[in-house]
Design a protein around this motif. Structure first.
Motif, PDB file in Angstrom:
ATOM      1  N   SER A  71       0.810  -1.216   0.000  1.00  0.00           N
ATOM      2  CA  SER A  71       0.000   0.000   0.000  1.00  0.00           C
ATOM      3  C   SER A  71       0.847   1.271   0.000  1.00  0.00           C
ATOM      4  O   SER A  71       0.391   2.344  -0.390  1.00  0.00           O
ATOM      5  CB  SER A  71      -0.928   0.018   1.223  1.00  0.00           C
ATOM      6  OG  SER A  71      -0.173  -0.067   2.419  1.00  0.00           O
ATOM      7  N   GLU A  72       2.131   1.162   0.441  1.00  0.00           N
ATOM      8  CA  GLU A  72       3.008   2.330   0.496  1.00  0.00           C
ATOM      9  C   GLU A  72       3.736   2.575  -0.825  1.00  0.00           C
ATOM     10  O   GLU A  72       4.374   3.600  -0.999  1.00  0.00           O
ATOM     11  CB  GLU A  72       4.039   2.166   1.622  1.00  0.00           C
ATOM     12  CG  GLU A  72       3.435   2.170   3.018  1.00  0.00           C
ATOM     13  CD  GLU A  72       4.508   2.103   4.097  1.00  0.00           C
ATOM     14  OE1 GLU A  72       5.701   2.286   3.760  1.00  0.00           O
ATOM     15  OE2 GLU A  72       4.154   1.881   5.260  1.00  0.00           O
ATOM     16  N   ARG A  73       3.649   1.616  -1.748  1.00  0.00           N
ATOM     17  CA  ARG A  73       4.375   1.753  -3.007  1.00  0.00           C
ATOM     18  C   ARG A  73       3.637   2.666  -3.979  1.00  0.00           C
ATOM     19  O   ARG A  73       2.416   2.605  -4.126  1.00  0.00           O
ATOM     20  CB  ARG A  73       4.572   0.388  -3.653  1.00  0.00           C
ATOM     21  CG  ARG A  73       5.566  -0.489  -2.936  1.00  0.00           C
ATOM     22  CD  ARG A  73       5.594  -1.896  -3.486  1.00  0.00           C
ATOM     23  NE  ARG A  73       5.806  -1.934  -4.929  1.00  0.00           N
ATOM     24  CZ  ARG A  73       5.841  -3.051  -5.642  1.00  0.00           C
ATOM     25  NH1 ARG A  73       5.654  -4.219  -5.037  1.00  0.00           N
ATOM     26  NH2 ARG A  73       6.034  -3.008  -6.933  1.00  0.00           N
ATOM     27  N   LYS A  74       4.394   3.518  -4.679  1.00  0.00           N
ATOM     28  CA  LYS A  74       3.822   4.379  -5.699  1.00  0.00           C
ATOM     29  C   LYS A  74       3.759   3.614  -7.016  1.00  0.00           C
ATOM     30  O   LYS A  74       4.314   2.534  -7.157  1.00  0.00           O
ATOM     31  CB  LYS A  74       4.681   5.638  -5.863  1.00  0.00           C
ATOM     32  CG  LYS A  74       4.761   6.502  -4.609  1.00  0.00           C
ATOM     33  CD  LYS A  74       5.630   7.714  -4.866  1.00  0.00           C
ATOM     34  CE  LYS A  74       5.728   8.606  -3.633  1.00  0.00           C
ATOM     35  NZ  LYS A  74       6.596   9.775  -3.861  1.00  0.00           N
ATOM     36  N   ASP A  75       3.077   4.198  -8.013  1.00  0.00           N
ATOM     37  CA  ASP A  75       3.036   3.555  -9.320  1.00  0.00           C
ATOM     38  C   ASP A  75       4.402   3.662  -9.980  1.00  0.00           C
ATOM     39  O   ASP A  75       5.264   4.449  -9.575  1.00  0.00           O
ATOM     40  CB  ASP A  75       1.961   4.210 -10.192  1.00  0.00           C
ATOM     41  CG  ASP A  75       2.274   5.663 -10.491  1.00  0.00           C
ATOM     42  OD1 ASP A  75       2.984   5.931 -11.478  1.00  0.00           O
ATOM     43  OD2 ASP A  75       1.829   6.538  -9.710  1.00  0.00           O
ATOM     44  N   PHE A  76       4.620   2.864 -11.011  1.00  0.00           N
ATOM     45  CA  PHE A  76       5.941   2.730 -11.618  1.00  0.00           C
ATOM     46  C   PHE A  76       6.479   4.053 -12.141  1.00  0.00           C
ATOM     47  O   PHE A  76       7.633   4.419 -11.867  1.00  0.00           O
ATOM     48  CB  PHE A  76       5.873   1.705 -12.766  1.00  0.00           C
ATOM     49  CG  PHE A  76       7.182   1.520 -13.484  1.00  0.00           C
ATOM     50  CD1 PHE A  76       8.215   0.821 -12.894  1.00  0.00           C
ATOM     51  CD2 PHE A  76       7.366   2.059 -14.750  1.00  0.00           C
ATOM     52  CE1 PHE A  76       9.435   0.650 -13.562  1.00  0.00           C
ATOM     53  CE2 PHE A  76       8.568   1.897 -15.416  1.00  0.00           C
ATOM     54  CZ  PHE A  76       9.605   1.186 -14.823  1.00  0.00           C
ATOM     55  N   PHE A  77       5.691   4.798 -12.880  1.00  0.00           N
ATOM     56  CA  PHE A  77       6.194   6.027 -13.494  1.00  0.00           C
ATOM     57  C   PHE A  77       6.447   7.123 -12.459  1.00  0.00           C
ATOM     58  O   PHE A  77       7.391   7.919 -12.605  1.00  0.00           O
ATOM     59  CB  PHE A  77       5.229   6.510 -14.585  1.00  0.00           C
ATOM     60  CG  PHE A  77       5.241   5.647 -15.808  1.00  0.00           C
ATOM     61  CD1 PHE A  77       6.300   5.716 -16.713  1.00  0.00           C
ATOM     62  CD2 PHE A  77       4.239   4.721 -16.038  1.00  0.00           C
ATOM     63  CE1 PHE A  77       6.339   4.903 -17.826  1.00  0.00           C
ATOM     64  CE2 PHE A  77       4.266   3.896 -17.150  1.00  0.00           C
ATOM     65  CZ  PHE A  77       5.310   3.985 -18.054  1.00  0.00           C
ATOM     66  N   SER A  78       5.662   7.141 -11.400  1.00  0.00           N
ATOM     67  CA  SER A  78       5.939   8.081 -10.310  1.00  0.00           C
ATOM     68  C   SER A  78       7.257   7.718  -9.632  1.00  0.00           C
ATOM     69  O   SER A  78       8.045   8.594  -9.256  1.00  0.00           O
ATOM     70  CB  SER A  78       4.807   8.060  -9.280  1.00  0.00           C
ATOM     71  OG  SER A  78       3.607   8.508  -9.842  1.00  0.00           O
ATOM     72  N   THR A  79       7.498   6.415  -9.506  1.00  0.00           N
ATOM     73  CA  THR A  79       8.726   5.934  -8.862  1.00  0.00           C
ATOM     74  C   THR A  79       9.963   6.346  -9.647  1.00  0.00           C
ATOM     75  O   THR A  79      10.919   6.894  -9.086  1.00  0.00           O
ATOM     76  CB  THR A  79       8.698   4.400  -8.711  1.00  0.00           C
ATOM     77  OG1 THR A  79       7.589   4.030  -7.882  1.00  0.00           O
ATOM     78  CG2 THR A  79       9.986   3.890  -8.102  1.00  0.00           C
ATOM     79  N   ILE A  80       9.959   6.069 -10.965  1.00  0.00           N
ATOM     80  CA  ILE A  80      11.165   6.380 -11.739  1.00  0.00           C
ATOM     81  C   ILE A  80      11.349   7.887 -11.905  1.00  0.00           C
ATOM     82  O   ILE A  80      12.481   8.379 -11.934  1.00  0.00           O
ATOM     83  CB  ILE A  80      11.174   5.666 -13.105  1.00  0.00           C
ATOM     84  CG1 ILE A  80       9.982   6.103 -13.982  1.00  0.00           C
ATOM     85  CG2 ILE A  80      11.203   4.164 -12.926  1.00  0.00           C
ATOM     86  CD1 ILE A  80      10.067   5.531 -15.405  1.00  0.00           C
ATOM     87  N   SER A  81      10.258   8.633 -11.983  1.00  0.00           N
ATOM     88  CA  SER A  81      10.375  10.089 -12.074  1.00  0.00           C
ATOM     89  C   SER A  81      10.982  10.658 -10.796  1.00  0.00           C
ATOM     90  O   SER A  81      11.861  11.527 -10.832  1.00  0.00           O
ATOM     91  CB  SER A  81       9.000  10.723 -12.323  1.00  0.00           C
ATOM     92  OG  SER A  81       8.468  10.292 -13.550  1.00  0.00           O
ATOM     93  N   ASN A  82      10.515  10.136  -9.660  1.00  0.00           N
ATOM     94  CA  ASN A  82      11.074  10.563  -8.380  1.00  0.00           C
ATOM     95  C   ASN A  82      12.543  10.163  -8.271  1.00  0.00           C
ATOM     96  O   ASN A  82      13.365  10.926  -7.739  1.00  0.00           O
ATOM     97  CB  ASN A  82      10.278   9.939  -7.234  1.00  0.00           C
ATOM     98  CG  ASN A  82      10.763  10.395  -5.875  1.00  0.00           C
ATOM     99  OD1 ASN A  82      10.646  11.565  -5.519  1.00  0.00           O
ATOM    100  ND2 ASN A  82      11.314   9.478  -5.101  1.00  0.00           N
ATOM    101  N   SER A  83      12.884   8.970  -8.794  1.00  0.00           N
ATOM    102  CA  SER A  83      14.271   8.509  -8.749  1.00  0.00           C
ATOM    103  C   SER A  83      15.186   9.441  -9.525  1.00  0.00           C
ATOM    104  O   SER A  83      16.312   9.736  -9.097  1.00  0.00           O
ATOM    105  CB  SER A  83      14.377   7.097  -9.331  1.00  0.00           C
ATOM    106  OG  SER A  83      13.622   6.183  -8.575  1.00  0.00           O
TER     107      SER A  83
END
Length: 397
Positions: free
Chosen positions: A229-241
């Motif tokens: 439940s704490e994980r963001k969606d994939f594209f939000s994750t890589i953009s944040n990275s």
């Protein structure tokens, strides 16, 4: 003679750390001996066998590929800079961090890196007889860096006792980050970078269990896992990275500019007081006894001592850039021990990062455990780097 000095150096470092331990009766010898044996086997495998050399070359090739992929993105934005035969450090070593951070976060997102860290941590826990959390964290911080690794286990940090909080803080001094490995490879030989990584991990466990030995009940020996439940969606994750990577580049750039300029200013002041006196000269004398115990002749020992002091006062990048210019003129043993010593984040600024992270994810009362034990963090960082360098030095002459 010099190999005997190298061996004696290991005994001296262990002896000093043991004398500084406030709980000598709590130190368990069996786990420590198990770790030392594993370290010697790993170092022999990586530096003394053809298979180990092949493994190092394959890992180095993988990171070279990552840097090449990074260069494609950099060339799109800075085509004229990338067209030069000689690239500035900013383009060759720092900007690739943006992609490498993103790549490692993708591995974490799909559970690949998490699985790898968990399994290796479990093996280390079995070999050493040490708690799972500490074993897990020793691996995690080698790939993610201290602040990121602390953030991952923040929920568990909130419930463990102060003595284990101190253990995690002490270990954090000897971390690196997978995203920085590519930058290291542009400055020092790959064999010593990849030898230092597992050795630092194991030596951090070893030193902390001398400086701060703890006993953990079985019911408390657990690993926290992040809920889905704490994980963001994939594209939000890589953009944040990518944003995190860019922030790292800016921070490292600022620190390099600031520390090099500050060193120049201090040297100017010292030179005005005593002709020719520099902070590097002062550090070379302070650290020279330990450099001699690395099995070095006096001339090389003074230079390596200077690098050791530079790393502690500024950071490893400043020291590596200096070492890079001397690689061809130094003996193989000197290159091996100097390169290995420099592969970690152990310096004064790292203490501030650890304290700041504790302060942001825990209560102020709990984070005070770091402020009260700064000397333990410093001793640990220096001792781990020395032990790793001394163990590598036994195999390269």
């Amino acid at each position: 003679m010099y190999i005997l000095l190298n061996l004696f150096g290991l005994i001296v470092v262990f002896g000093i750390v043991y004398l500084l331990s406030p709980n000598k009766k709590g130190v368990k010898l069996r786990p420590l001996l198990s770790i030392v044996i594993v370290e010697l086997l790993i170092t022999w495998f990586m530096l003394g066998t053809e298979v180990g050399s092949w493994v190092i070359n394959k890992i180095a090739s993988f990171f070279t590929w990552l840097i090449a992929c990074s260069s494609e993105g950099i060339a799109f934005v800075f085509p004229s800079a990338m067209a030069n035969e000689t690239l500035d450090f900013f383009f060759s070593a720092l900007l690739p961090i943006i992609f490498i951070v993103t790549f490692f976060d993708i591995l974490s997102y799909f559970g690949i890196l998490t699985w790898l860290i968990d399994k290796i941590g479990w093996v280390i826990s079995k070999v050493s007889g040490l708690p799972k959390l500490e074993s897990f964290y020793s691996i995690q911080m080698m790939f993610l860096g201290n602040t990121e690794a602390l953030a991952v286990i923040r929920n568990q940090l909130a419930v463990i006792k102060e003595n284990r909080l101190l253990t995690i803080g002490i270990m954090s001094m000897s971390c690196i980050s997978g995203s920085i490995i590519g930058a290291y490879l542009t400055m020092v030989p790959a064999a010593y970078v990849f030898s230092a990584i597992p050795l630092n991990c194991l030596n951090a466990l070893l030193i902390v269990n001398i400086l701060n030995p703890v006993s953990v009940p079985k019911e408390e020996d657990i690993i926290y896992e992040q809920p889905k439940s704490e994980r963001k969606d994939f594209f939000s994750t890589i953009s944040n990275s990518m944003m995190v990577g860019m922030n790292m580049v800016i921070v490292i750039t600022a620190m390099l500019i600031g520390y090099v300029a500050l060193t120049a200013a201090i040297n100017g002041i010292l030179g005005a007081i005593v002709d020719g006196l520099t902070i590097q000269t002062i550090f070379s004398y302070i650290f020279s006894p330990f450099a001699l115990l690395l099995g070095l002749p006096m001339h090389d020992a003074m230079y390596v001592a200077q690098l050791m002091g530079t790393k502690l006062a500024t950071n490893e990048f400043v020291a590596m850039l200096d070492l890079q210019t001397q690689l061809d003129s130094l003996a193989p043993h000197t290159v091996a021990v100097a390169s290995t010593f420099l592969v970690s984040f152990a310096n004064f600024s790292t203490i501030g990062m650890i304290y700041g992270t504790y302060n942001s994810i825990l209560s102020e009362g709990k984070s005070a455990i770091i402020g009260k034990n700064v000397w333990k963090l410093l001793v640990s960082g220096i001792a781990v780097s020395l032990l790793s360098a001394m163990i590598v030095g036994l195999f390269i002459w």
